[in-house]
Design a protein around this motif. Structure first.
Motif, short mmCIF file in Angstrom:
data_model
loop_
_atom_site.label_atom_id
_atom_site.label_comp_id
_atom_site.label_asym_id
_atom_site.label_seq_id
_atom_site.Cartn_x
_atom_site.Cartn_y
_atom_site.Cartn_z
N ALA A 150 19.84 39.66 33.04
CA ALA A 150 20.85 40.57 33.62
C ALA A 150 20.34 42.00 33.70
O ALA A 150 20.55 42.70 34.70
CB ALA A 150 22.14 40.51 32.81
N ASP A 151 19.63 42.44 32.67
CA ASP A 151 19.15 43.83 32.62
C ASP A 151 18.09 44.13 33.68
O ASP A 151 17.83 45.29 33.99
CB ASP A 151 18.55 44.15 31.24
N THR A 196 19.80 27.46 38.00
CA THR A 196 20.40 28.73 38.43
C THR A 196 20.80 28.56 39.89
O THR A 196 20.00 28.07 40.69
CB THR A 196 19.39 29.88 38.31
N ASP A 222 32.27 35.65 32.64
CA ASP A 222 32.24 34.33 31.98
C ASP A 222 33.67 33.87 31.79
O ASP A 222 34.43 34.55 31.14
CB ASP A 222 31.54 34.43 30.63
N ASN A 223 34.05 32.82 32.33
CA ASN A 223 33.37 31.79 33.08
C ASN A 223 34.03 31.66 34.44
O ASN A 223 35.19 31.30 34.53
CB ASN A 223 33.47 30.50 32.26
N ARG A 245 29.41 41.11 35.24
CA ARG A 245 29.31 39.88 34.46
C ARG A 245 30.66 39.21 34.43
O ARG A 245 31.68 39.89 34.32
CB ARG A 245 28.86 40.22 33.03
N ALA A 288 22.45 33.95 31.47
CA ALA A 288 22.56 35.21 32.23
C ALA A 288 22.01 36.40 31.45
O ALA A 288 21.40 37.30 32.02
CB ALA A 288 24.01 35.47 32.62
N ASP A 289 22.20 36.40 30.12
CA ASP A 289 21.74 37.52 29.30
C ASP A 289 20.24 37.73 29.41
O ASP A 289 19.75 38.84 29.24
CB ASP A 289 22.07 37.27 27.82
N ALA A 290 19.54 36.63 29.67
CA ALA A 290 18.07 36.70 29.66
C ALA A 290 17.53 37.65 30.72
O ALA A 290 16.50 38.27 30.51
CB ALA A 290 17.49 35.29 29.84
#
Ligand SMILES: Nc1ncnc2c1ncn2[C@@H]1O[C@H](COP(=O)(O)OP(=O)(O)OP(=O)(O)O)[C@@H](O)[C@H]1O
Ligand SMILES: CC(C)(CO)[C@@H](O)C(=O)NCCC(=O)O
Ligand SMILES: [K+]
Length: 244
Positions: free
Chosen positions: A214-215, A124, A225-226, A223, A210-212
């Motif tokens: 983001a919240d 990251t 991509d890409n 957001r 990122a989904d892991a």
């Protein structure tokens, strides 16, 4: 036609465009082990094909991509002291990852204010970009999965188990998962503090992991991509790009 390539440590992302800023024809992501989709792609495109890429996966990967595409030259982005309005303040500008450099260029093209450019991939990265286009510096962390793996590898009692996020984790798997996600989110929020007071300050977030988390982020977030491919397109649209 132009083919943009973002060769990362886990995957190779690609995008086929009519021109640097033009219509997107197709895009995808492939594993390093099987580059056949690139060969197939090449055979469907009528020549000439311009290929512009960033690569942080080593020279062998660059060679394999060139062979799969069967093209003579790929314009690999070389991070320098400046490009497309972005100034690289790394002590040694060439040491910066080409993917980070492309993402910063893409971010500066997309957003007029200061921003924090976060890419959640194998690693990251959390990079500070001023409104003027100065890359001020940034962080490199293990990505979410690498963090979880390092705990499993380096301890006797910690498994590589599928935990879930919890504010107050009460089992080992959740404690590991939540620790790794909080580490990412915490690093991002702490870096964002450096620009938070500036008008229009924004966090641009992309990458496969990122989904892991983001919240979890409590900051102005967009957001994207890409971002790397967008940055490569921005470079390619320049009369004299910083590629070699
Ligand atoms: N939901 C998730 N939770 C944790 N790790 C994840 C998740 N999704 C993806 N990852 C991990 O993040 C890493 C990068 O994933 P992915 O290949 O999708 O991203 P990427 O941006 O293409 O990375 P790179 O550019 O480094 O190749 C991999 O190690 C992957 O297993
Ligand atoms: C940090 C990664 C692995 C992120 O993909 C890549 O940008 C890289 O290998 N960078 C080189 C070192 C640096 O950017 O300082
Ligand atoms: K690496």
């Amino acid at each position: 036609m132009i083919l943009l390539i973002d060769a990362g440590n886990t995957r190779i992302k690609w995008r086929l465009q009519a021109a640097a800023g033009g219509l997107i024809h197709d895009e995808g992501a492939i594993a390093h082990e099987n580059l056949a989709p690139l060969s197939r792609l090449r055979s469907t495109v009528a020549a000439p094909l311009r290929v512009v890429g960033s690569n942080v996966a080593g020279t062998e990967t660059a060679r394999r991509i060139r062979d799969a595409l069967g093209v003579e030259g790929i314009e690999w982005l070389r991070p320098g002291a400046q490009a497309c309005g972005v100034r690289n303040l790394y002590a040694e500008p060439g040491q910066l990852g080409a993917d980070r450099w492309a993402a910063l260029i893409g971010a500066h093209d997309l957003h007029a204010g200061a921003c924090l450019v976060v890419m959640a991939g194998t690693a990251t990265t959390v990079d500070l970009l001023s409104a003027d286009g100065d890359f001020l510096g940034g962080l490199i962390l293990p990505g979410v999965e690498l963090m979880q793996q390092s705990l499993a590898n380096g301890t006797a009692q910690l498994p590589l188990a599928a935990g879930s996020f919890a504010a107050q984790p009460r089992c080992t798997a959740d404690a590991i998962r939540s620790g790794c996600l909080q580490a990412q989110a915490g690093a991002i929020e702490r870096m964002f503090r450096q620009i938070a007071a500036q008008p229009g300050a924004l966090c641009l977030l992309g990458g496969g992991a990122a989904d892991a988390f983001a919240d979890l982020l409590e900051l102005p977030l967009k957001r994207f991509d890409n971002l790397v491919l967008h940055g490569l397109a921005t470079v390619a649209a320049q009369p004299a790009g910083n590629t070699a």
